[in-house]
Design an enzyme around this catalytic site. Structure first.
Site, PDB file in Angstrom:
ATOM      1  N   PHE A  90     -19.656  -2.148  10.124  1.00 38.37           N
ATOM      2  CA  PHE A  90     -20.689  -0.328  10.885  1.00 38.37           C
ATOM      3  C   PHE A  90     -19.940   0.462  10.057  1.00 38.37           C
ATOM      4  O   PHE A  90     -18.563   0.819   9.884  1.00 38.37           O
ATOM      5  CB  PHE A  90     -20.107  -0.097  12.290  1.00 38.37           C
ATOM      6  CG  PHE A  90     -21.129   0.616  12.616  1.00 38.37           C
ATOM      7  CD1 PHE A  90     -22.281   0.897  13.180  1.00 38.37           C
ATOM      8  CD2 PHE A  90     -20.290   2.373  13.197  1.00 38.37           C
ATOM      9  CE1 PHE A  90     -23.366   2.172  12.936  1.00 38.37           C
ATOM     10  CE2 PHE A  90     -21.415   3.221  13.128  1.00 38.37           C
ATOM     11  CZ  PHE A  90     -22.939   3.418  13.266  1.00 38.37           C
ATOM     12  N   ASP A 126     -12.523   2.093   5.644  1.00 38.85           N
ATOM     13  CA  ASP A 126     -13.542   2.927   6.257  1.00 38.85           C
ATOM     14  C   ASP A 126     -12.392   2.280   7.348  1.00 38.85           C
ATOM     15  O   ASP A 126     -12.839   1.730   8.875  1.00 38.85           O
ATOM     16  CB  ASP A 126     -14.572   2.037   6.730  1.00 38.85           C
ATOM     17  CG  ASP A 126     -15.207   2.909   7.825  1.00 38.85           C
ATOM     18  OD1 ASP A 126     -14.273   3.509   8.658  1.00 38.85           O
ATOM     19  OD2 ASP A 126     -16.357   2.713   8.175  1.00 38.85           O
ATOM     20  N   LYS A 170     -13.489  10.043  12.724  1.00 43.09           N
ATOM     21  CA  LYS A 170     -13.123  10.164  14.501  1.00 43.09           C
ATOM     22  C   LYS A 170     -12.310  10.598  15.265  1.00 43.09           C
ATOM     23  O   LYS A 170     -12.285  12.067  16.055  1.00 43.09           O
ATOM     24  CB  LYS A 170     -13.138   8.410  15.364  1.00 43.09           C
ATOM     25  CG  LYS A 170     -14.302   8.200  15.124  1.00 43.09           C
ATOM     26  CD  LYS A 170     -14.670   6.803  15.836  1.00 43.09           C
ATOM     27  CE  LYS A 170     -16.091   5.985  15.640  1.00 43.09           C
ATOM     28  NZ  LYS A 170     -16.469   5.354  14.734  1.00 43.09           N
TER      29      LYS A 170
HETATM   30  C1  PLP Z   1     -17.914   5.456  13.749  1.00 42.46           C
HETATM   31  C2  PLP Z   1     -18.000   5.178  12.576  1.00 42.46           C
HETATM   32  C3  PLP Z   1     -18.838   5.329  11.895  1.00 42.46           C
HETATM   33  C4  PLP Z   1     -19.193   6.497  11.803  1.00 42.46           C
HETATM   34  O1  PLP Z   1     -18.998   7.858  11.891  1.00 42.46           O
HETATM   35  P1  PLP Z   1     -20.079   8.995  12.317  1.00 42.46           P
HETATM   36  O2  PLP Z   1     -18.695   9.636  12.827  1.00 42.46           O
HETATM   37  O3  PLP Z   1     -20.241   8.813  13.519  1.00 42.46           O
HETATM   38  O4  PLP Z   1     -20.623   9.266  11.480  1.00 42.46           O
HETATM   39  C5  PLP Z   1     -18.274   4.955  10.738  1.00 42.46           C
HETATM   40  N1  PLP Z   1     -16.988   3.936   9.958  1.00 42.46           N
HETATM   41  C6  PLP Z   1     -16.708   3.612  11.191  1.00 42.46           C
HETATM   42  C7  PLP Z   1     -15.732   2.064  11.012  1.00 42.46           C
HETATM   43  C8  PLP Z   1     -16.882   3.583  12.382  1.00 42.46           C
HETATM   44  O5  PLP Z   1     -16.525   3.125  13.646  1.00 42.46           O
END
Ligand code: PLP
Length: 382
Positions: free
Chosen positions: A123, A208, A237
């Site tokens: 994700f 990520d 986050k």
């Molecule tokens: C939550 C998340 C995203 C997206 O972040 P947003 O601030 O909602 O755009 C991308 N990558 C990972 C691994 C995430 O957990």
């Protein structure tokens, strides 16, 4: 809830929180909940943290926003802390998906190549680039043609990765622990093979860390927990503890690909957001807190394993630091409802995984309290 003015793209639980303190949230009736979500990995320092409130309030009285047309010493200060001695430079934005968009653009611009290898079940966000990087068809469905060039490979599978590399491959882009996908950690040996493959094929390695970063796994970054040195790290986050802010850290050697005008953001790294990030990094990046996270993480895994060892409904317990998944055999809806009734907030991930992301500042007593609630609810459910 039927007369809503909001688009129905979220399924919301019938509760609203209007106040938070430390690791507790209070709803409109004043009911107190123990929070094992941190607002999805955001409030790593808990709620109403006094130093954060002070820093943000002080900045709010000075100036909220200046665009990136002018110098920004707060960005310099936070970047220096985030980079911490690595040979990297920072770009600030407002969210996780934007941090990943920046990474995708930097990868393409620097390498001049189109193909980026990502992983099944990953994700990376909801905007077109990050959505296209995401290896889940359910996230793509119905939105027409996605951004080309992403190749999805099974996670933790060296052979499949080797076979996916071509002349046009620019980078490998991955979560070190797949979060939304079900709290699935990268295998350590596989990850060193990934690093090695990137080196031998001249590919960029981008991670990520939107969810795994900011102390979540017991180091500032999960890359440190795994002992790898990526070319790109994306964050969001936990970076602002609830004030929207994201960042991409990139190896200095990639800098020339982002010359003036190539990329930007109006709000990115504005003063209000960065005043929060500045204090957040200061408070998280300390040996005391990070060692505590490792300790509490190990404790949680052992405590859950022991408490749930005879529970037929538990398929696996896994994680690193305070990012923990309990995979269930059967439907988890009922368990989620029971935990809410017990005033414990947890997340779900993947098909049937209870995901725990408690604030990093949680005391062992409160942590144990929540874990006991989970153990009891799961035992009762069979
Ligand atoms: C939550 C998340 C995203 C997206 O972040 P947003 O601030 O909602 O755009 C991308 N990558 C990972 C691994 C995430 O957990």
């Amino acid at each position: 809830m039927t007369n809503s003015y909001l688009l129905p793209n979220y399924s919301r639980l019938p509760v609203e929180f209007i106040r938070g303190e430390d690791v507790f949230l209070y709803d409109t009736d004043g009911e107190k909940y123990l929070d094992f979500t941190s607002g999805i990995g955001v409030a790593n320092l808990g709620y109403s943290q006094p130093d954060l409130v002070t820093a943000l309030t002080a900045q709010a009285e000075l100036i909220w926003h200046t665009p990136n047309l002018y110098q920004n010493s707060l960005q310099e200060k936070v970047a220096e802390k985030l980079v911490g001695g690595r040979k990297m430079l920072a770009f600030f934005c407002n969210s996780g998906t934007e941090a990943n968009e920046a990474a995708i653009k930097l990868i393409r611009k620097y390498t001049g190549k189109n193909q980026i290898i990502t992983f099944e079940n990953s994700f990376h966000g909801r905007t077109f680039g990050s959505m296209s990087a995401t290896g889940q068809s359910a996230i793509h469905d119905g939105f027409g043609s996605i951004v080309e060039g992403f190749v999805y490979v099974p996670f933790n599978d060296s052979q499949a990765l080797k076979e996916a590399i071509t002349e046009d491959t620019a980078a490998v882009f991955l979560e070190l622990i797949q979060g939304e996908g079900g709290v699935i950690p990268a295998d350590e040996r596989w990850l060193s093979e990934v690093s090695e493959l990137c080196r031998t094929h001249g590919l960029l390695l981008a991670v990520d860390e939107v969810q795994t970063g900011m102390g979540r796994t017991g180091n500032l970054y999960a890359s440190d927990t795994y002992g790898i040195q990526p070319d790109i790290i994306t964050l969001a986050k936990g970076l602002g503890n609830g004030i929207p802010v994201g960042a991409m850290l990139a190896n200095q050697s990639l800098a020339a690909a982002f010359s003036p005008g190539t990329h930007g953001s109006t709000f990115g790294g504005n003063k209000l957001a960065l005043s929060a990030a500045d204090k957040v990094v200061e408070l998280i990046d300390t040996p005391e807190l990070l060692e505590k996270v490792q300790e509490l993480g190990n404790f949680s895994l052992e405590y859950l394993s022991e408490g749930l060892k005879n529970c037929q409904n538990v398929a696996a317990i896994r994680g690193k630091g305070l990012m923990i998944g309990i995979e269930l055999v059967e439907e988890i809806e009922e368990v989620m409802t029971s935990l809410l009734e017990e005033r414990l907030l947890v997340l779900r991930a993947g098909e049937s995984v209870i995901r725990l992301l408690p604030p990093l500042v949680i005391s062992k007593t409160n942590l144990k309290k929540g874990l006991d609630l989970i153990i009891n609810v799961l035992k009762k459910a069979g």
